[in-house]
Design an enzyme around this catalytic site. Structure first.
Site, short mmCIF file in Angstrom:
data_model
loop_
_atom_site.label_atom_id
_atom_site.label_comp_id
_atom_site.label_asym_id
_atom_site.label_seq_id
_atom_site.Cartn_x
_atom_site.Cartn_y
_atom_site.Cartn_z
N GLU A 290 10.02 7.27 -16.93
CA GLU A 290 8.68 7.79 -17.23
C GLU A 290 8.26 7.38 -18.64
O GLU A 290 7.10 7.02 -18.89
CB GLU A 290 8.65 9.31 -17.09
CG GLU A 290 8.85 9.75 -15.65
CD GLU A 290 9.07 11.25 -15.54
OE1 GLU A 290 8.28 11.89 -14.85
OE2 GLU A 290 10.02 11.77 -16.14
N SER B 80 15.38 20.23 -16.46
CA SER B 80 14.20 20.97 -16.84
C SER B 80 14.64 22.20 -17.61
O SER B 80 15.69 22.77 -17.33
CB SER B 80 13.43 21.38 -15.59
OG SER B 80 12.65 22.52 -15.84
N HIS C 254 0.83 -1.22 0.00
CA HIS C 254 0.00 0.00 0.00
C HIS C 254 0.86 1.26 0.00
O HIS C 254 0.42 2.31 0.46
CB HIS C 254 -0.94 0.03 1.22
CG HIS C 254 -1.72 -1.22 1.42
ND1 HIS C 254 -2.99 -1.41 0.92
CD2 HIS C 254 -1.38 -2.38 2.04
CE1 HIS C 254 -3.41 -2.63 1.25
NE2 HIS C 254 -2.45 -3.25 1.92
N LYS D 153 16.50 20.56 -11.50
CA LYS D 153 15.81 19.30 -11.77
C LYS D 153 16.69 18.26 -12.47
O LYS D 153 17.50 18.58 -13.31
CB LYS D 153 14.57 19.54 -12.64
CG LYS D 153 13.45 20.27 -11.94
CD LYS D 153 12.85 19.48 -10.79
CE LYS D 153 11.86 18.45 -11.25
NZ LYS D 153 10.67 19.00 -11.85
#
Ligand code: ARG
Length: 450
Positions: free
Chosen positions: A280, A267, A139, A273
């Site tokens: 992804e 980024s 979970h 970043k």
């Protein structure tokens, strides 16, 4: 209509399989006396020439000739007039079914090789991180301690099942539909076993040729497309879940791992970043792989037997799944080699004594407490530790004895990771000896497969 109905823009990928199929077909026609030996050798030589031209990029594909089959046949006939006999006792329906089965045998072999490479890399990655302990999650809540190696070996299990699935698809592909004609075979005296043998559609044990048993099914059947797409979609789901693990581990909040610069991007706006784009993208591409399977199911579900032109649309999703699975497997294998665990962060997470709450319940069980009761006691102990704002392992003996009179001073020894792992040495568990044995067992299977 020409622009609308052409498929050569994508099915030209089948050229080498189409030529392989045509060469076998021509040889069979000569062997059975349907064409002469001279005609056959001219056709075969012409096909070899065309293959060279295709491979060097010189071949002129013409969309007005519709598909790969017509393009090759047309070019061949211009060069070798005898090629007007090549399409004897053959239809594009059994031809494309044959081409695709040859393609699937090749594609499955490629995917299997890439999966096996990934498995080797993952097992090495597990081996390198046997001493890294991390929190395991259910979970997405801290559950119990595991080693990084145990987690990585779970991924190995997933991709090893994919190897089985892809081998199954390769086995299913190994049947020759050639000779089924358009729908009902041919009146001509062909030898289907001969073409099957020449194309390698043979039983891996007996060496006997294997051919389809019903000419109608042979040209209508697309099960293999579904099986291959399913195997690829399942690989996609696995890639996606592994990616998600890594993306989470890579957040500042977890910080269990650091990713190699070569597989992350900055980024354009935020200078600090370092985004896990490769993972992804893998997670994103799995949507495509699942979509391709869905496309194929939808494509075939309402089709009457046998061949319908709808089936031309079966190739783009297959080629896409193949290409995407290949590149994803390559990226994951290369990237994993450079992932580093951050031991300090992992140690901080795994030192949470609550991860061993279940071990404490087990400790009570070993002292004769029924598990349900033991579970309840530990619940009380956890609640007490929250009330007292004291870590569970730092509570007083008296607090524990008051909750469970079966406990003695040894209760605190439960809160020790070395003990926790040493006590998990049954098959499939994260104990150090188990991990060693698993790593050795996987490496044994790799040696065999080499
Ligand atoms: N390009 C076609 C396909 O991929 C080949 C089969 C065409 N057969 C036909 N009867 N029109 O499905």
């Amino acid at each position: 209509m020409l622009r609308f109905s052409e498929s050569v823009s994508f099915d030209k990928l089948l050229a080498r399989f189409d030529i392989q199929g045509s060469i076998a077909h021509a040889k069979m026609l000569a062997k059975t006396g349907i064409i002469s030996k001279t005609e056959c050798s001219r056709i075969v030589a012409g096909l070899a020439k065309i293959l060279k031209k295709i491979e060097s990029g010189e071949f002129q594909w013409d969309t007005s000739l519709e598909d790969v089959h017509m393009n090759i046949e047309q070019a061949l006939t211009m060069d070798v007039p005898e090629a007007a006999k090549l399409h004897t006792a053959r239809s594009r329906n059994d031809q494309v079914a044959t081409d695709m089965r040859l393609f699937f045998k090749y594609a499955c072999g490629e995917v299997e090789k890439k999966l096996e490479k990934l498995l080797r890399v993952l097992v090495d990655f597990a081996d390198a991180n046997k001493k890294i302990y991390i929190a395991g999650y259910t979970h997405l809540q801290r559950a119990q301690p595991v080693s990084a190696a145990h987690h990585i070996l779970a991924w190995v299990e997933m991709f090893a099942r994919d190897v089985e699935r892809i081998r199954f698809a390769a086995e299913a592909a190994n049947v020759s539909p050639l000779g089924s004609g358009a729908i009902a075979g041919t009146t001509l005296p062909i030898d289907r076993l001969e073409t099957a043998r020449l194309l390698g559609f043979v039983d891996s044990e007996s060496g006997d040729p294997v051919v389809t048993g019903n000419s109608m099914d042979a040209v209508a059947d697309r099960d293999l497309f579904l099986e291959f797409a399913f195997a690829c979609a399942t690989i996609g789901v696995h890639l996606s879940r592994v990616s998600e693990d890594i993306i989470i581990w890579n957040t500042s909040e977890f910080a269990f791992v650091s990713l190699p610069d070569t597989f992350t991007t900055g980024s354009s706006l935020m200078p600090q970043k370092k985004n896990p784009d490769s993972f992804e993208l893998m997670r994103g591409k799995s949507a495509r792989l699942i979509g391709n399977l869905q496309t194929l199911f939808t494509l075939v579900k309402g089709l009457p037997l046998t061949y319908n032109r709808d089936l031309q649309e079966d190739k783009p999703p297959i080629f896409d799944s193949f290409a995407q699975v290949c590149v994803c497997l390559d990226v994951l294998a290369e990237c994993v080699k450079k992932i580093k665990f951050r031991k300090d962060k992992c140690d901080a997470a795994v030192s949470d004594p609550l991860l061993l709450a279940t071990d404490l319940a087990d400790y009570f069980v070993m002292r004769g407490v029924p598990f349900r009761k033991a579970h309840h006691y530990v619940g009380e102990i956890v609640a007490l530790s929250e009330r007292k704002k004291t870590p569970i392992d730092k509570l007083d003996d008296a607090d524990i004895f008051a909750i469970c009179d079966k406990a003695d001073e040894s209760w605190r020894s439960v809160f020790n990771l070395d003990r926790a792992f040493a006590m998990r040495e049954k098959i499939g568990m994260p104990g150090a000896k188990q991990i060693e044995a698993q790593i050795a067992a996987w490496r044994g299977t790799f040696k065999k497969s080499k």
